[in-house]
Every structure is written in structure tokens, then in C-alpha cells.
Design a protein around this motif. Structure first.
Motif, PDB file in Angstrom:
ATOM      1  N   ALA A 148       0.865  -1.176   0.000  1.00 20.47           N
ATOM      2  CA  ALA A 148       0.000   0.000   0.000  1.00 20.47           C
ATOM      3  C   ALA A 148       0.906   1.232   0.000  1.00 20.47           C
ATOM      4  CB  ALA A 148      -0.914   0.016   1.226  1.00 20.47           C
ATOM      5  N   VAL A 149       0.616   2.166  -0.897  1.00 24.28           N
ATOM      6  CA  VAL A 149       1.476   3.348  -1.083  1.00 24.28           C
ATOM      7  C   VAL A 149       0.639   4.607  -0.935  1.00 24.28           C
ATOM      8  CG1 VAL A 149       2.911   4.606  -2.747  1.00 24.28           C
ATOM      9  CG2 VAL A 149       3.112   2.124  -2.560  1.00 24.28           C
ATOM     10  N   ASN A 150       1.182   5.573  -0.227  1.00 22.17           N
ATOM     11  CA  ASN A 150       0.495   6.829   0.044  1.00 22.17           C
ATOM     12  C   ASN A 150       1.177   7.994  -0.673  1.00 22.17           C
ATOM     13  OD1 ASN A 150      -1.328   8.657   1.524  1.00 22.17           O
ATOM     14  ND2 ASN A 150       0.507   9.278   2.636  1.00 22.17           N
ATOM     15  N   TYR A 151       0.360   8.934  -1.162  1.00 25.88           N
ATOM     16  CA  TYR A 151       0.881  10.211  -1.652  1.00 25.88           C
ATOM     17  C   TYR A 151       0.784  11.204  -0.509  1.00 25.88           C
ATOM     18  CZ  TYR A 151       1.101  14.822  -3.743  1.00 25.88           C
ATOM     19  OH  TYR A 151       1.435  16.131  -4.018  1.00 25.88           O
ATOM     20  N   HIS A 152       1.931  11.761  -0.118  1.00 30.21           N
ATOM     21  CA  HIS A 152       1.969  12.771   0.941  1.00 30.21           C
ATOM     22  C   HIS A 152       2.487  14.070   0.343  1.00 30.21           C
ATOM     23  CE1 HIS A 152       2.290  14.538   4.896  1.00 30.21           C
ATOM     24  NE2 HIS A 152       3.553  14.855   4.648  1.00 30.21           N
ATOM     25  N   ASN A 153       1.806  15.165   0.637  1.00 38.03           N
ATOM     26  CA  ASN A 153       2.143  16.444   0.007  1.00 38.03           C
ATOM     27  C   ASN A 153       3.221  17.215   0.767  1.00 38.03           C
ATOM     28  OD1 ASN A 153       0.459  17.003   2.197  1.00 38.03           O
ATOM     29  ND2 ASN A 153      -0.441  18.807   1.220  1.00 38.03           N
ATOM     30  N   GLU A 174      12.688  27.147   0.729  1.00 35.32           N
ATOM     31  CA  GLU A 174      12.936  27.465  -0.674  1.00 35.32           C
ATOM     32  C   GLU A 174      12.182  26.523  -1.604  1.00 35.32           C
ATOM     33  OE1 GLU A 174      17.097  27.452  -1.370  1.00 35.32           O
ATOM     34  OE2 GLU A 174      17.489  29.242  -0.165  1.00 35.32           O
ATOM     35  N   LYS A 175      11.862  25.320  -1.112  1.00 37.10           N
ATOM     36  CA  LYS A 175      11.136  24.338  -1.910  1.00 37.10           C
ATOM     37  C   LYS A 175      10.069  23.687  -1.042  1.00 37.10           C
ATOM     38  CE  LYS A 175      15.165  23.081  -4.738  1.00 37.10           C
ATOM     39  NZ  LYS A 175      16.074  21.964  -5.136  1.00 37.10           N
ATOM     40  N   THR A 176       9.008  23.246  -1.687  1.00 34.10           N
ATOM     41  CA  THR A 176       8.006  22.433  -1.001  1.00 34.10           C
ATOM     42  C   THR A 176       7.891  21.126  -1.766  1.00 34.10           C
ATOM     43  OG1 THR A 176       5.714  22.319  -0.213  1.00 34.10           O
ATOM     44  CG2 THR A 176       6.072  23.501  -2.279  1.00 34.10           C
ATOM     45  N   GLY A 177       7.842  20.026  -1.030  1.00 35.74           N
ATOM     46  CA  GLY A 177       7.981  18.737  -1.688  1.00 35.74           C
ATOM     47  C   GLY A 177       6.773  17.832  -1.580  1.00 35.74           C
ATOM     48  N   PHE A 178       6.929  16.641  -2.151  1.00 40.21           N
ATOM     49  CA  PHE A 178       5.930  15.580  -2.039  1.00 40.21           C
ATOM     50  C   PHE A 178       6.668  14.255  -1.940  1.00 40.21           C
ATOM     51  CE2 PHE A 178       6.656  16.100  -6.601  1.00 40.21           C
ATOM     52  CZ  PHE A 178       6.859  14.790  -7.023  1.00 40.21           C
ATOM     53  N   LEU A 193       9.611   5.866  -1.726  1.00 37.94           N
ATOM     54  CA  LEU A 193       9.801   5.404  -3.094  1.00 37.94           C
ATOM     55  C   LEU A 193      10.219   6.541  -4.015  1.00 37.94           C
ATOM     56  CD1 LEU A 193       6.709   3.042  -3.254  1.00 37.94           C
ATOM     57  CD2 LEU A 193       9.091   2.329  -3.470  1.00 37.94           C
ATOM     58  N   ILE A 194       9.489   7.643  -3.995  1.00 34.89           N
ATOM     59  CA  ILE A 194       9.772   8.782  -4.873  1.00 34.89           C
ATOM     60  C   ILE A 194       9.524  10.075  -4.102  1.00 34.89           C
ATOM     61  CG2 ILE A 194       8.998  10.071  -6.924  1.00 34.89           C
ATOM     62  CD1 ILE A 194       8.312   7.425  -8.239  1.00 34.89           C
ATOM     63  N   GLN A 195      10.416  11.045  -4.298  1.00 37.64           N
ATOM     64  CA  GLN A 195      10.206  12.395  -3.773  1.00 37.64           C
ATOM     65  C   GLN A 195      10.466  13.407  -4.883  1.00 37.64           C
ATOM     66  OE1 GLN A 195      12.754  12.359  -0.131  1.00 37.64           O
ATOM     67  NE2 GLN A 195      10.846  12.795   0.971  1.00 37.64           N
ATOM     68  N   GLY A 196       9.806  14.555  -4.792  1.00 38.07           N
ATOM     69  CA  GLY A 196       9.998  15.638  -5.737  1.00 38.07           C
ATOM     70  C   GLY A 196       9.654  16.953  -5.079  1.00 38.07           C
ATOM     71  N   ASP A 197       9.842  18.050  -5.804  1.00 37.70           N
ATOM     72  CA  ASP A 197       9.594  19.357  -5.202  1.00 37.70           C
ATOM     73  C   ASP A 197       9.297  20.389  -6.269  1.00 37.70           C
ATOM     74  OD1 ASP A 197      12.180  20.792  -6.063  1.00 37.70           O
ATOM     75  OD2 ASP A 197      12.996  19.066  -4.995  1.00 37.70           O
ATOM     76  N   GLU A 216       3.231  17.794 -10.815  1.00 36.67           N
ATOM     77  CA  GLU A 216       4.570  17.200 -10.847  1.00 36.67           C
ATOM     78  C   GLU A 216       4.528  15.749 -10.359  1.00 36.67           C
ATOM     79  OE1 GLU A 216       8.689  16.783 -11.323  1.00 36.67           O
ATOM     80  OE2 GLU A 216       7.349  18.351 -12.049  1.00 36.67           O
ATOM     81  N   ALA A 217       3.808  15.498  -9.271  1.00 35.95           N
ATOM     82  CA  ALA A 217       3.716  14.145  -8.718  1.00 35.95           C
ATOM     83  C   ALA A 217       3.059  13.192  -9.704  1.00 35.95           C
ATOM     84  CB  ALA A 217       2.943  14.169  -7.399  1.00 35.95           C
ATOM     85  N   ALA A 218       2.033  13.671 -10.401  1.00 34.72           N
ATOM     86  CA  ALA A 218       1.319  12.824 -11.357  1.00 34.72           C
ATOM     87  C   ALA A 218       2.254  12.315 -12.448  1.00 34.72           C
ATOM     88  CB  ALA A 218       0.149  13.597 -11.962  1.00 34.72           C
ATOM     89  N   GLN A 219       3.235  13.108 -12.831  1.00 36.29           N
ATOM     90  CA  GLN A 219       4.165  12.690 -13.881  1.00 36.29           C
ATOM     91  C   GLN A 219       5.030  11.502 -13.446  1.00 36.29           C
ATOM     92  OE1 GLN A 219       6.401  16.102 -15.275  1.00 36.29           O
ATOM     93  NE2 GLN A 219       4.558  17.318 -15.614  1.00 36.29           N
ATOM     94  N   HIS A 220       5.157  11.322 -12.128  1.00 37.22           N
ATOM     95  CA  HIS A 220       5.968  10.216 -11.615  1.00 37.22           C
ATOM     96  C   HIS A 220       5.170   8.932 -11.428  1.00 37.22           C
ATOM     97  CE1 HIS A 220       9.659  12.528 -10.593  1.00 37.22           C
ATOM     98  NE2 HIS A 220       8.808  13.528 -10.425  1.00 37.22           N
ATOM     99  N   LEU A 221       3.852   8.985 -11.606  1.00 35.63           N
ATOM    100  CA  LEU A 221       3.022   7.827 -11.295  1.00 35.63           C
ATOM    101  C   LEU A 221       3.339   6.581 -12.139  1.00 35.63           C
ATOM    102  CD1 LEU A 221      -0.472   9.302 -10.409  1.00 35.63           C
ATOM    103  CD2 LEU A 221       0.793   7.585  -9.104  1.00 35.63           C
ATOM    104  N   PRO A 222       3.548   6.694 -13.454  1.00 36.85           N
ATOM    105  CA  PRO A 222       3.896   5.473 -14.204  1.00 36.85           C
ATOM    106  C   PRO A 222       5.142   4.782 -13.656  1.00 36.85           C
ATOM    107  CG  PRO A 222       3.244   7.210 -15.713  1.00 36.85           C
ATOM    108  CD  PRO A 222       3.356   7.851 -14.359  1.00 36.85           C
ATOM    109  N   HIS A 223       6.161   5.577 -13.314  1.00 36.33           N
ATOM    110  CA  HIS A 223       7.383   4.998 -12.738  1.00 36.33           C
ATOM    111  C   HIS A 223       7.089   4.404 -11.365  1.00 36.33           C
ATOM    112  CE1 HIS A 223      11.477   4.239 -11.722  1.00 36.33           C
ATOM    113  NE2 HIS A 223      11.582   5.225 -10.855  1.00 36.33           N
TER     114      HIS A 223
END
Length: 257
Positions: A148-153, A174-178, A193-197, A216-223
Motif C-alpha cells: 500500500a502506497v500513500n501520496y503525501h504532500n 525554498e522548496k516544497t515537496g511531495f 519510493l519517490i520524492q519531488g519538489d 509534478e507528482a502525477a508525472q511520476h506515477l507510471p514509474h
């Protein structure tokens, strides 16, 4: 369910948990649907929501919100900088188009034993995705899935809890991530698994940053889906981090004098 020679499911059945049909979960749902439609290994079996709002009612709320905002913007020009009011997401139409079920527990509680039994016996999911689900999933429910995987903002472990985007602006980051991370019995504690900002500018609004992060997070979903199917272990979170509750948010907004 079809199986391969090594007794593994031929398709990975996904369920998605959400709290409502706001902009963040619906953006991620659309991308997940597109990814599953393009990959024969994936099947979105169900979307779970505490309560189903009829689309006509959601449409009425949308129209009222647009009218109220138009009137308020006459007196407050800064409102025009906020993201537009999102058009309602017609969940039933998407369920017919992509052939997935919509499940709502009778009492709104995902941890209801009857609801868990329905998932296990009728849906038979392999893994789950949580997109802004505000309920803590019980060990019994988590045990229904292989993963089970969660998206956290927010960045983990520094911004656990609620309103991570607003807190990052409040702290002048300076950045806000997910973060996409595995779910455990503890909130926002599983391996990453994946982080971005996205960058935070002086004039940034939390609502606009939330929208940018979600895109931005949606673009990482296939991976991400590939990583889950490959049973990637992720990387453990380092340090205790910080947890922000609704009590913390209310205290930050309270003026004592």
C-alpha cells in the motif's frame, strides 16, 4: 482471476483510497487510469471513498463557488491569483468508461470489518494507493494488500502530518515537496519510493503550490507503478522528523493578544 505459470496474478489489481473528489486526488486518479489503461499488467479494480456525492450536487456547489468567487474578486483583486475553482470530477462516468467499481463503507469507515471482507473477497486487490485519504488504515485493512502506497504532500520525514504545503510556506522554505511512500501502521512513516519538489517564491500561494506539486507528482506515477510491481523496497526514512497536527495549525493561526 487469470494466473501465470508461477501462480502470480496476470494483472495487478489496484484499489485507490480517497477522502473526497478535490483537485489533488482527482488529478492523481486521472493519471493512474491512463497508466493502467496503457499497461496490460495493471487493472484499476475500485476507488474507495467514505461517501459518494451525487454529481449534480457537486455541480451545484461548483457553480455557487464560481459565483461567490467572482463577487469577492471585485473587492479583493488578489483572489484572481488563486487557482481556478476545479470542475467537478464525475466519478460514476469514469467508472463506466474504465470499468472499475466505486465502494463506500455504509458507515464511512474504511476499517469496518464488513468493508474489509468485501475488498478481500470481491475485489481481491494486489496493492492499494492512497491519494489524500484522511483515515488511518488499520493493520487488518493493510493486510489485504501486498503493498500500500500513500501520496503525501510534503517532504518526509520533515513534514509529517497535515497541511504540509502550508507549513513549508510558513517556515519560508525554498522548496516544497511531495513523497510517495509505503504505508505502515504509523502515519507517514514507511519507506520512501519517490520524492519531488517545486520552488517556493515570495509571492507563492499555498493553493497554487499544491496544484503545481500535484501535477509534478502525477508525472511520476507510471514509474511509481513500475516500482511497486517490481516490489522495490524503497529507502527507510532517516531521522525522527517533525509531525504537524491540526492543533499545531490552529495554534499558528491564533492571535493571543
Amino acid at each position: 482471476m487469470k494466473t501465470t505459470n508461477d501462480n502470480k496474478p496476470a494483472t495487478q489489481r489496484i484499489v485507490i483510497f480517497i477522502h473526497n473528489l478535490s483537485h489533488v486526488p482527482t488529478t492523481l486518479i486521472r493519471t493512474t487510469l491512463a497508466a493502467a489503461d496503457a499497461d496490460s499488467r495493471l487493472e484499476l479494480a475500485a476507488i474507495c471513498i467514505p461517501k459518494i456525492m451525487p454529481f449534480r450536487r457537486a455541480l451545484r456547489h461548483y457553480i455557487k463557488a464560481r459565483v461567490r468567487r467572482s463577487i469577492r474578486s471585485i473587492f479583493d483583486p488578489d483572489l484572481k491569483k488563486d487557482p481556478p475553482v476545479p470542475i467537478p470530477f464525475n466519478l460514476k462516468r469514469y467508472s463506466r468508461q474504465f470499468n472499475f467499481r466505486i465502494l463506500a463503507p455504509p458507515d464511512g469507515n474504511f476499517n469496518n470489518p464488513k468493508f474489509i471482507a468485501q475488498l478481500r473477497d470481491e475485489i481481491r486487490p494486489i496493492f492499494a494507493l492512497s491519494f489524500f485519504c484522511l483515515q488511518k488504515l488499520s493493520p487488518e485493512l493493510l493486510g489485504t494488500f501486498t503493498h500500500a502506497v500513500n501520496y503525501h504532500n510534503g517532504f518526509l520525514p520533515d513534514y509529517k502530518g497535515l497541511k504540509a504545503t502550508s507549513w513549508s510556506v510558513y517556515h519560508k522554505e525554498e522548496k516544497t515537496g511531495f513523497t510517495f511512500h509505503y504505508m505502515t501502521e504509523k502515519f507517514d512513516a514507511g519507506s520512501i519510493l519517490i520524492q519531488g519538489d517545486v520552488p517556493v517564491c515570495l509571492e507563492s500561494h499555498a493553493s497554487e503550490l499544491e496544484r503545481q506539486k500535484t501535477v509534478e507528482a502525477a508525472q511520476h506515477l507510471p514509474h511509481l507503478l513500475d516500482m511497486i510491481m517490481a516490489e522495490h523496497p524503497g529507502r527507510p526514512q532517516q531521522g525522527r522528523g517533525r509531525y504537524f497536527s491540526m492543533k499545531d495549525a490552529n495554534a499558528a493561526m491564533e492571535i493571543s493578544d
